[in-house]
Scaffold this active site. Structure first.
Site, PDB file in Angstrom:
ATOM      1  CE  LYS A   1      33.415  -8.487  18.915  1.00 40.39           C
ATOM      2  NZ  LYS A   1      33.494  -7.070  19.254  1.00 40.39           N
TER       3      LYS A   1
ATOM      4  CE  LYS B   1      30.601  -9.951  11.361  1.00 38.61           C
ATOM      5  NZ  LYS B   1      30.203  -9.220  12.566  1.00 38.61           N
TER       6      LYS B   1
ATOM      7  CE  LYS C   1      34.964  -2.710  13.361  1.00 37.24           C
ATOM      8  NZ  LYS C   1      34.280  -1.447  13.250  1.00 37.24           N
TER       9      LYS C   1
HETATM   10  P1  AMP Z   1      30.904  -3.310  14.280  1.00 37.84           P
HETATM   11  O1  AMP Z   1      31.960  -2.986  13.323  1.00 37.84           O
HETATM   12  O2  AMP Z   1      30.937  -4.738  14.728  1.00 37.84           O
HETATM   13  O3  AMP Z   1      30.776  -2.327  15.388  1.00 37.84           O
HETATM   14  O4  AMP Z   1      29.543  -3.215  13.455  1.00 37.84           O
HETATM   15  C1  AMP Z   1      28.931  -1.978  13.178  1.00 37.84           C
HETATM   16  C2  AMP Z   1      27.724  -2.137  12.301  1.00 37.84           C
HETATM   17  O5  AMP Z   1      28.077  -2.680  11.031  1.00 37.84           O
HETATM   18  C3  AMP Z   1      26.645  -3.082  12.864  1.00 37.84           C
HETATM   19  O6  AMP Z   1      25.370  -2.579  12.554  1.00 37.84           O
HETATM   20  C4  AMP Z   1      26.912  -4.358  12.142  1.00 37.84           C
HETATM   21  O7  AMP Z   1      25.765  -5.179  12.055  1.00 37.84           O
HETATM   22  C5  AMP Z   1      27.341  -3.853  10.772  1.00 37.84           C
HETATM   23  N1  AMP Z   1      28.218  -4.828  10.115  1.00 37.84           N
HETATM   24  C6  AMP Z   1      29.480  -5.194  10.491  1.00 37.84           C
HETATM   25  N2  AMP Z   1      29.987  -6.120   9.646  1.00 37.84           N
HETATM   26  C7  AMP Z   1      29.014  -6.356   8.712  1.00 37.84           C
HETATM   27  C8  AMP Z   1      28.911  -7.205   7.562  1.00 37.84           C
HETATM   28  N3  AMP Z   1      29.917  -7.999   7.210  1.00 37.84           N
HETATM   29  N4  AMP Z   1      27.766  -7.175   6.849  1.00 37.84           N
HETATM   30  C9  AMP Z   1      26.730  -6.350   7.183  1.00 37.84           C
HETATM   31  N5  AMP Z   1      26.766  -5.529   8.257  1.00 37.84           N
HETATM   32  C10 AMP Z   1      27.885  -5.533   9.008  1.00 37.84           C
END
Ligand code: AMP
Ligand code: TRP
Length: 341
Positions: free
Chosen positions: A118, A201, A204
């Site tokens: 990041k 990955k 968003k």
């Molecule tokens: P975040 O949007 O980074 O706050 O992620 C929130 C949750 O979604 C966390 O548990 C991440 O590990 C999961 N997550 C985010 N992106 C992915 C992805 N591409 N595949 C699987 N899990 C994800």
């Protein structure tokens, strides 16, 4: 020292830093929903304090926090069964976060790959909050004495750090106060990849909207993105081994398996031998069938933001019944003076 047994309690969080993606849904939220029925107490959190470790427009942050709450509820998280909160309304998170800033070591933080990703090349310009982010995450979890944390694969390192912080605190103060939390990283889609590049990955923050499926995408958009998703020219294999070195094919199969609640083997037994021209419409139909009701319900909930605010206010009150005593006990252990009760 005898091991304390901690009552099973689930905690997880998602940043309200933009819309929800299929990665969030399959990697995290889908599991939150099943766990709320399996474990007596579950707390799910919009981590707004984490979101501001990078710049967030205040109006957008408010909108995204409510939309994330709507996404949780529309996906099946019930405010009756689970405690639904936004992090900033439960001040004990940040208070314990400070204590953990004093437990965690610089060297541990410097190893965190999410910070490196990041912060990018110019890490000197990153906020101090972005660097300290995992200590606050440990506090989110441990201020509930949570024992299980469902997350996607990318959060594994942060959960190991959470255990390191708990162990160091317990060791330094000679207590058995914080539990060793178990990560729950399970299912066919613990790491959903970009639809444009099977080595990245789904996120968003990817500049290309075609790389992800957003929970708010309509049926046409979902179908179009899946049709255009990167794949290869070969037919699908009948066994998992045939997905080796085919990251895009593996990703689309994993997504299908997770959405259909099937194993990858079961999916391949059905679709082995098919070309992507045939498989992609099947995947698109399944995705639309699963996601459309959720996005419809999200839109309905978002038409009454005051109701969402009421749910979060109620969640904060319930949460503080758990967090306030744990923080007070932590302060006692650390030696902070407070009035005798
Ligand atoms: P975040 O949007 O980074 O706050 O992620 C929130 C949750 O979604 C966390 O548990 C991440 O590990 C999961 N997550 C985010 N992106 C992915 C992805 N591409 N595949 C699987 N899990 C994800
Ligand atoms: N770091 C997580 C992410 O980026 C979000 C998060 C914050 C979290 N606090 C948490 C996840 C506590 C699980 C438990 O996805």
């Amino acid at each position: 020292m005898t091991e304390t047994t901690f009552t099973p309690r689930v905690f997880s969080g998602i940043q309200p830093s933009g819309g929800l993606t299929l990665g969030n849904y399959l990697g995290a939220i889908k599991r939150f929903v099943t766990m709320q029925d399996e474990v007596a107490e579950s707390i799910y959190c919009m981590v707004d304090l984490h979101a501001i470790t990078v710049w967030q427009d205040p109006k957008a942050l408010q909108h995204n926090t409510r939309e994330l709450a709507a996404g949780f509820i529309a996906s099946g998280i019930s405010p009756e069964k689970s405690i639904l909160i936004n992090q900033s309304q439960v001040p004990e998170h940040a208070q314990l976060g400070w204590i953990f800033n004093c437990v965690a070591r610089m060297g541990w933080m410097q190893r965190m790959t999410q910070f490196k990703d990041k912060a990018g090349k110019n890490s000197q310009a990153a906020s101090l909050g972005l660097f300290g982010y995992p200590a606050l995450m440990a506090a989110d979890i441990l201020v509930y004495h949570a024992t299980h944390v469902p997350v996607g694969d990318d959060q594994k390192q942060h959960l190991e750090l959470t255990r390191d912080i708990a162990a160091k605190f317990n060791h330094d103060y000679g207590v058995d106060f914080f539990p060793m939390t178990e990560p729950v990283i399970e299912g066919a889609a613990t790491r959903v990849m970009s639809l444009r590049d099977g080595s990245k990955k789904m996120s968003k923050s990817d500049p290309s909207d075609a790389s992800r499926i957003n929970m708010t995408d309509n049926a046409d958009t979902i179908a179009k993105k899946i049709r255009k998703a990167k794949s290869d020219a070969d037919a699908l294999p009948s066994e998992v081994k045939g997905l080796e070195d085919r990251p895009e094919a593996r990703n689309l199969i994993n997504i299908y398996a997770s959405m259909a609640d099937m194993t990858v083997d079961q999916v391949l037994a059905n679709v082995g031998g098919k070309q992507f021209g045939e498989f992609k419409p099947m995947l698109a139909d399944l995705a639309v069938a699963k996601l459309s009701p959720i996005s419809g319900e999200m839109a309905r909930l978002m038409s009454d933001p005051a109701e969402i605010d009421r749910i979060l206010a109620k969640g904060a009150l319930q949460a503080r019944e758990i967090t306030a005593p744990i923080l007070q006990k932590t302060y006692d252990i650390v030696g902070m003076v407070r009035p005798a009760i």
